[in-house]
Design a protein around this motif. Structure first.
Motif, PDB file in Angstrom:
ATOM      1  N   ILE A  82       1.042  -1.190   0.006  1.00 15.39           N
ATOM      2  CA  ILE A  82      -0.023  -0.034  -0.080  1.00 15.39           C
ATOM      3  C   ILE A  82       0.656   1.101  -0.041  1.00 15.39           C
ATOM      4  O   ILE A  82       0.766   2.276  -0.787  1.00 15.39           O
ATOM      5  N   CYS A  83       1.862   1.500   0.921  1.00  9.02           N
ATOM      6  CA  CYS A  83       2.906   2.364   0.697  1.00  9.02           C
ATOM      7  C   CYS A  83       3.336   2.692  -0.513  1.00  9.02           C
ATOM      8  O   CYS A  83       3.651   3.646  -0.944  1.00  9.02           O
ATOM      9  N   GLY A  84       4.091   1.619  -1.157  1.00  3.01           N
ATOM     10  CA  GLY A  84       4.402   1.715  -2.725  1.00  3.01           C
ATOM     11  C   GLY A  84       3.437   2.381  -3.567  1.00  3.01           C
ATOM     12  O   GLY A  84       3.785   2.949  -4.469  1.00  3.01           O
ATOM     13  N   ARG A  85       2.144   1.672  -3.489  1.00  4.09           N
ATOM     14  CA  ARG A  85       1.258   2.376  -4.340  1.00  4.09           C
ATOM     15  C   ARG A  85       0.891   3.861  -3.986  1.00  4.09           C
ATOM     16  O   ARG A  85       0.615   4.625  -4.869  1.00  4.09           O
ATOM     17  N   MET A  86       0.936   4.311  -2.931  1.00  2.32           N
ATOM     18  CA  MET A  86       0.766   5.730  -2.360  1.00  2.32           C
ATOM     19  C   MET A  86       1.966   6.332  -2.727  1.00  2.32           C
ATOM     20  O   MET A  86       1.726   7.692  -3.083  1.00  2.32           O
ATOM     21  N   LYS A  87       3.035   5.908  -3.010  1.00  4.27           N
ATOM     22  CA  LYS A  87       4.241   6.687  -3.159  1.00  4.27           C
ATOM     23  C   LYS A  87       4.082   7.057  -4.792  1.00  4.27           C
ATOM     24  O   LYS A  87       4.558   7.765  -5.242  1.00  4.27           O
ATOM     25  N   ALA A  88       3.635   5.987  -5.568  1.00  3.12           N
ATOM     26  CA  ALA A  88       3.538   6.155  -6.934  1.00  3.12           C
ATOM     27  C   ALA A  88       2.563   6.786  -7.516  1.00  3.12           C
ATOM     28  O   ALA A  88       2.708   7.616  -8.686  1.00  3.12           O
ATOM     29  N   SER A  89       1.336   6.679  -6.788  1.00  4.23           N
ATOM     30  CA  SER A  89      -0.067   7.361  -7.341  1.00  4.23           C
ATOM     31  C   SER A  89      -0.621   7.728  -6.108  1.00  4.23           C
ATOM     32  O   SER A  89      -0.305   7.988  -5.151  1.00  4.23           O
ATOM     33  N   SER A  90      -2.193   7.858  -6.444  1.00 10.58           N
ATOM     34  CA  SER A  90      -2.931   8.365  -5.343  1.00 10.58           C
ATOM     35  C   SER A  90      -3.255   7.229  -4.594  1.00 10.58           C
ATOM     36  O   SER A  90      -3.355   6.170  -4.547  1.00 10.58           O
ATOM     37  N   ALA A  91      -3.320   7.949  -3.269  1.00  6.93           N
ATOM     38  CA  ALA A  91      -3.970   6.954  -2.065  1.00  6.93           C
ATOM     39  C   ALA A  91      -5.229   6.474  -2.511  1.00  6.93           C
ATOM     40  O   ALA A  91      -5.409   5.235  -1.920  1.00  6.93           O
ATOM     41  N   PHE A  92      -6.324   6.989  -3.204  1.00  7.64           N
ATOM     42  CA  PHE A  92      -7.298   6.480  -3.021  1.00  7.64           C
ATOM     43  C   PHE A  92      -7.598   5.492  -4.469  1.00  7.64           C
ATOM     44  O   PHE A  92      -7.914   6.201  -5.512  1.00  7.64           O
ATOM     45  N   SER A  93      -7.285   4.360  -4.438  1.00  5.77           N
ATOM     46  CA  SER A  93      -7.444   3.445  -5.463  1.00  5.77           C
ATOM     47  C   SER A  93      -8.045   2.211  -4.966  1.00  5.77           C
ATOM     48  O   SER A  93      -8.063   1.727  -3.839  1.00  5.77           O
ATOM     49  N   ALA A  94      -8.494   1.198  -5.883  1.00  8.19           N
ATOM     50  CA  ALA A  94      -9.352   0.178  -5.534  1.00  8.19           C
ATOM     51  C   ALA A  94      -8.377  -0.950  -4.863  1.00  8.19           C
ATOM     52  O   ALA A  94      -8.744  -1.610  -3.956  1.00  8.19           O
ATOM     53  N   ALA A  95      -7.201  -0.913  -5.347  1.00 10.65           N
ATOM     54  CA  ALA A  95      -6.122  -1.946  -4.891  1.00 10.65           C
ATOM     55  C   ALA A  95      -5.697  -1.624  -3.337  1.00 10.65           C
ATOM     56  O   ALA A  95      -5.353  -2.428  -2.705  1.00 10.65           O
ATOM     57  N   ASN A  96      -5.802  -0.353  -3.021  1.00 14.45           N
ATOM     58  CA  ASN A  96      -5.577  -0.251  -1.482  1.00 14.45           C
ATOM     59  C   ASN A  96      -6.868  -0.284  -0.732  1.00 14.45           C
ATOM     60  O   ASN A  96      -6.441  -0.661   0.457  1.00 14.45           O
ATOM     61  N   VAL A  97      -7.872  -0.199  -1.215  1.00 16.86           N
ATOM     62  CA  VAL A  97      -8.983  -0.603  -0.470  1.00 16.86           C
ATOM     63  C   VAL A  97      -9.023  -2.175  -0.322  1.00 16.86           C
ATOM     64  O   VAL A  97      -9.249  -2.463   0.833  1.00 16.86           O
ATOM     65  N   GLN A  98      -8.709  -2.877  -1.227  1.00 12.89           N
ATOM     66  CA  GLN A  98      -8.716  -4.350  -1.185  1.00 12.89           C
ATOM     67  C   GLN A  98      -7.388  -4.541  -0.119  1.00 12.89           C
ATOM     68  O   GLN A  98      -7.620  -5.652   0.608  1.00 12.89           O
ATOM     69  N   GLY A  99      -6.359  -4.044  -0.294  1.00 10.48           N
ATOM     70  CA  GLY A  99      -5.375  -4.190   0.623  1.00 10.48           C
ATOM     71  C   GLY A  99      -5.541  -4.120   2.068  1.00 10.48           C
ATOM     72  O   GLY A  99      -5.183  -4.883   2.739  1.00 10.48           O
ATOM     73  N   LEU A 100      -6.400  -2.826   2.211  1.00 11.94           N
ATOM     74  CA  LEU A 100      -6.694  -2.514   3.566  1.00 11.94           C
ATOM     75  C   LEU A 100      -7.771  -3.698   4.228  1.00 11.94           C
ATOM     76  O   LEU A 100      -7.506  -4.256   5.307  1.00 11.94           O
ATOM     77  N   GLY A 101      -8.660  -4.200   3.198  1.00 11.22           N
ATOM     78  CA  GLY A 101      -9.482  -5.424   3.567  1.00 11.22           C
ATOM     79  C   GLY A 101      -8.529  -6.806   4.103  1.00 11.22           C
ATOM     80  O   GLY A 101      -8.873  -7.449   4.819  1.00 11.22           O
ATOM     81  N   ARG A 102      -7.553  -6.964   3.139  1.00 10.05           N
ATOM     82  CA  ARG A 102      -6.800  -8.210   3.589  1.00 10.05           C
ATOM     83  C   ARG A 102      -6.129  -7.845   4.745  1.00 10.05           C
ATOM     84  O   ARG A 102      -5.936  -8.705   5.717  1.00 10.05           O
ATOM     85  N   MET A 103      -5.680  -6.711   5.150  1.00 16.41           N
ATOM     86  CA  MET A 103      -4.949  -6.445   6.578  1.00 16.41           C
ATOM     87  C   MET A 103      -5.977  -6.764   7.650  1.00 16.41           C
ATOM     88  O   MET A 103      -5.322  -6.922   8.605  1.00 16.41           O
ATOM     89  N   VAL A 104      -7.157  -5.970   7.218  1.00 16.62           N
ATOM     90  CA  VAL A 104      -8.226  -5.992   8.389  1.00 16.62           C
ATOM     91  C   VAL A 104      -8.493  -7.633   8.778  1.00 16.62           C
ATOM     92  O   VAL A 104      -8.505  -8.171   9.911  1.00 16.62           O
ATOM     93  N   LEU A 105      -8.388  -8.418   7.731  1.00 20.20           N
ATOM     94  CA  LEU A 105      -8.788  -9.926   7.864  1.00 20.20           C
ATOM     95  C   LEU A 105      -7.638 -10.688   8.517  1.00 20.20           C
ATOM     96  O   LEU A 105      -7.661 -11.296   9.526  1.00 20.20           O
ATOM     97  N   CYS A 106      -6.207 -10.396   8.122  1.00 15.88           N
ATOM     98  CA  CYS A 106      -5.334 -11.010   8.876  1.00 15.88           C
ATOM     99  C   CYS A 106      -4.953 -10.590  10.240  1.00 15.88           C
ATOM    100  O   CYS A 106      -4.733 -11.405  11.284  1.00 15.88           O
TER     101      CYS A 106
END
Length: 173
Positions: A82-106
């Motif tokens: 997520i930090c890599g995607r935020m560094k490269a582009s916007s924080a608001f992306s579907a991949a970041n939302v899915q990544g946060l979902g995986r972090m919540v589950l783990c």
């Protein structure tokens, strides 16, 4: 109004911290394997009574700690991404939302496993310290993990709403 710059240096620092945290997270439970190996060696010499029970319980605790550490390490790797995607582009992306979902589950699963099956890592780390209430050592790690999971879930929902608002604004322009 000037658009704020992306915090590239901050995201790079967060990635370094995540990269260092993953091996540390995976190494801590491996320290609990040393007593298990010594029990097995003593069992071969015939020095312990009830050796099978001791070895079985130690193996279950080591397995539990490894599973919990694996869940936490997966969450840390996802934070790195997520930090890599935020560094490269916007924080608001579907991949970041899915990544946060995986972090919540783990983190949620790690907290539940720790809550339901006790906690031996904390006992190992606090063994040289003065006596602390057993409830603190038993309840602090699972509720910390569950609280972090709930906070990440809140951030995930806010990010999903922001992503929807961003998509809606792009359609209206």
């Amino acid at each position: 109004m000037k658009a704020p710059k992306r915090p590239v240096a901050l995201m790079a620092l967060a990635q370094v911290i995540c990269a260092l945290a993953v091996p540390l997270t995976l190494c801590v439970p491996l320290m609990n394997i040393a007593p298990l190996v010594s029990y097995i060696q003593m069992a071969q010499l015939g020095l312990l009574d009830n050796t099978l029970l001791v070895i079985l319980m130690s193996a279950i605790l080591c397995l539990r700690d490894l599973i919990t550490a694996a869940f936490i390490a997966v969450a840390e790797v996802e934070a790195f991404r997520i930090c890599g995607r935020m560094k490269a582009s916007s924080a608001f992306s579907a991949a970041n939302v899915q990544g946060l979902g995986r972090m919540v589950l783990c983190l949620g699963f790690a907290g539940l496993i720790t809550l339901l099956m006790g906690n031996s890592i904390m006992d190992f780390l606090l063994s040289g310290l003065p006596a602390i209430s057993p409830w603190v050592t038993y309840l602090l790690p699972p509720f910390t993990l569950l609280t972090i999971a709930l906070m990440l879930r809140t951030v995930q929902l806010l990010m999903r709403r922001a992503l929807d608002m961003q998509d809606e604004n792009q359609l209206t322009v």
